[in-house]
Design an enzyme around this catalytic site. Structure first.
Site, PDB file in Angstrom:
ATOM      1  N   PRO A   9       0.962  -1.046   0.094  1.00  0.00           N
ATOM      2  CA  PRO A   9      -0.103   0.139   0.115  1.00  0.00           C
ATOM      3  C   PRO A   9       0.934   1.231  -0.009  1.00  0.00           C
ATOM      4  CG  PRO A   9      -0.859  -1.541   1.490  1.00  0.00           C
ATOM      5  CD  PRO A   9       0.341  -2.270   1.011  1.00  0.00           C
ATOM      6  N   ASN A  10       0.368   2.284  -0.778  1.00  0.00           N
ATOM      7  CA  ASN A  10       0.984   3.578  -1.025  1.00  0.00           C
ATOM      8  C   ASN A  10       2.382   3.748  -1.588  1.00  0.00           C
ATOM      9  OD1 ASN A  10      -1.364   4.778   0.399  1.00  0.00           O
ATOM     10  ND2 ASN A  10      -0.503   3.678   2.192  1.00  0.00           N
ATOM     11  N   ARG A  17       4.486  11.496  -2.266  1.00  0.00           N
ATOM     12  CA  ARG A  17       4.562  11.016  -0.990  1.00  0.00           C
ATOM     13  C   ARG A  17       5.528  11.259  -0.006  1.00  0.00           C
ATOM     14  NH1 ARG A  17       4.540   4.827   1.328  1.00  0.00           N
ATOM     15  NH2 ARG A  17       3.815   5.306   3.512  1.00  0.00           N
ATOM     16  N   TYR A  22      10.561   9.475   1.670  1.00  0.00           N
ATOM     17  CA  TYR A  22      10.782   8.626   0.693  1.00  0.00           C
ATOM     18  C   TYR A  22      11.309   9.061  -0.569  1.00  0.00           C
ATOM     19  CZ  TYR A  22       7.264   6.274   3.718  1.00  0.00           C
ATOM     20  OH  TYR A  22       6.812   5.665   4.947  1.00  0.00           O
ATOM     21  N   ASN A  74       8.306  -5.184  -0.349  1.00  0.00           N
ATOM     22  CA  ASN A  74       8.381  -3.880   0.340  1.00  0.00           C
ATOM     23  C   ASN A  74       6.834  -3.826   0.697  1.00  0.00           C
ATOM     24  OD1 ASN A  74       8.008  -1.535   1.726  1.00  0.00           O
ATOM     25  ND2 ASN A  74       9.135  -0.428   0.416  1.00  0.00           N
ATOM     26  N   ALA A  77       2.854  -0.411   5.177  1.00  0.00           N
ATOM     27  CA  ALA A  77       2.229  -0.491   6.452  1.00  0.00           C
ATOM     28  C   ALA A  77       1.820  -1.937   6.944  1.00  0.00           C
ATOM     29  CB  ALA A  77       1.377   0.498   6.543  1.00  0.00           C
ATOM     30  N   GLU A  98      12.946  -8.477   2.595  1.00  0.00           N
ATOM     31  CA  GLU A  98      12.155  -7.417   2.947  1.00  0.00           C
ATOM     32  C   GLU A  98      12.845  -6.170   2.771  1.00  0.00           C
ATOM     33  OE1 GLU A  98       9.106  -7.640   6.117  1.00  0.00           O
ATOM     34  OE2 GLU A  98       9.830  -5.747   7.090  1.00  0.00           O
ATOM     35  N   HIS A 100      12.512  -1.640   2.752  1.00  0.00           N
ATOM     36  CA  HIS A 100      12.055  -0.501   3.031  1.00  0.00           C
ATOM     37  C   HIS A 100      12.808   0.588   2.538  1.00  0.00           C
ATOM     38  CE1 HIS A 100       8.963  -2.488   5.401  1.00  0.00           C
ATOM     39  NE2 HIS A 100      10.031  -3.376   5.838  1.00  0.00           N
ATOM     40  N   ARG A 107      12.264   5.473  13.055  1.00  0.00           N
ATOM     41  CA  ARG A 107      10.971   6.369  12.915  1.00  0.00           C
ATOM     42  C   ARG A 107      10.184   6.145  14.008  1.00  0.00           C
ATOM     43  NH1 ARG A 107       8.669   5.629   7.147  1.00  0.00           N
ATOM     44  NH2 ARG A 107       7.563   7.408   7.756  1.00  0.00           N
TER      45      ARG A 107
HETATM   46  C1  DQA Z   1       7.765   1.719   4.178  1.00  0.00           C
HETATM   47  C2  DQA Z   1       7.987   1.874   5.706  1.00  0.00           C
HETATM   48  C3  DQA Z   1       6.505   1.921   6.299  1.00  0.00           C
HETATM   49  O1  DQA Z   1       6.379   2.049   7.564  1.00  0.00           O
HETATM   50  C4  DQA Z   1       5.385   2.580   5.578  1.00  0.00           C
HETATM   51  O2  DQA Z   1       4.238   2.372   6.154  1.00  0.00           O
HETATM   52  C5  DQA Z   1       5.507   2.625   4.007  1.00  0.00           C
HETATM   53  C6  DQA Z   1       6.841   2.433   3.611  1.00  0.00           C
HETATM   54  C7  DQA Z   1       9.237   1.959   3.723  1.00  0.00           C
HETATM   55  O3  DQA Z   1       9.545   1.598   2.304  1.00  0.00           O
HETATM   56  O4  DQA Z   1      10.052   2.889   4.130  1.00  0.00           O
HETATM   57  O5  DQA Z   1       4.363   2.373   3.345  1.00  0.00           O
HETATM   58  O6  DQA Z   1       7.498   0.301   3.921  1.00  0.00           O
END
Ligand code: DQA
Length: 148
Positions: A9-10, A17, A22, A74, A77, A98, A100, A107
């Site tokens: 997501p996102n 964003r 990011y 990735n 959240a 994984e 990020h 954070r």
């Molecule tokens: C993320 C870190 C997560 O906490 C966040 O919710 C994201 C992006 C990252 O790539 O840093 O959506 O996965």
């Protein structure tokens, strides 16, 4: 290697964003960089992004049926609460790493915990798009053994 690059997501909002966290590179451009790096290493990658947990799980199961060798994920959240995604990663035999973009450990407290990382052979956080490329090299170098 046939590698699934899975983004949750996102992640499609990357570039606009919270650019201070990011970065300003858009999602498509980021994935182009990952594809170029993959091809130069002789890998075949399939990139998939969804804002929906079930769609990500379907894609993991599809990758297993299609004989993919590894997953770079990735989960966004979902990292912090999706036991369903954990179980999907744990259900398939191929190794997952994984990734990020940000350093989740530096954070907010709710980001410090990953419920999905224990279904992965390792985690890379804090290096932006380079994390996906580092993950490819880790897959190559580590001859990883699936945990659990
Ligand atoms: C993320 C870190 C997560 O906490 C966040 O919710 C994201 C992006 C990252 O790539 O840093 O959506 O996965």
């Amino acid at each position: 290697m046939k590698i699934l690059i899975l983004n949750g997501p996102n992640l499609n909002m990357t570039g606009t964003r919270e650019p201070n966290i990011y970065g300003r590179t858009g999602y498509e451009e980021m994935m182009e960089q990952v594809k170029r790096a993959a091809h130069s290493r002789g890998h075949d990658v399939h990139c998939f992004q969804s804002n929906h947990e079930g769609a990500l799980i379907d894609e993991i199961q599809r990758a297993w049926r299609d004989n993919f060798d590894a997953i770079i994920v990735n989960p966004g959240a979902l990292t912090h609460y999706s036991y369903a995604l954990h179980d999907a990663l744990a259900s398939v035999p191929m190794p997952a790493i994984e990734v990020h973009l940000s350093n989740i450990h530096a954070r907010e407290e709710f980001r410090h915990r990953s419920v999905t990382a224990s279904a992965c052979i390792g985690q890379i956080a804090g290096f932006g798009v380079t994390g996906y490329i580092l993950a490819m090299d880790a897959l190559n170098a580590a001859k990883p053994v699936k945990n659990g």
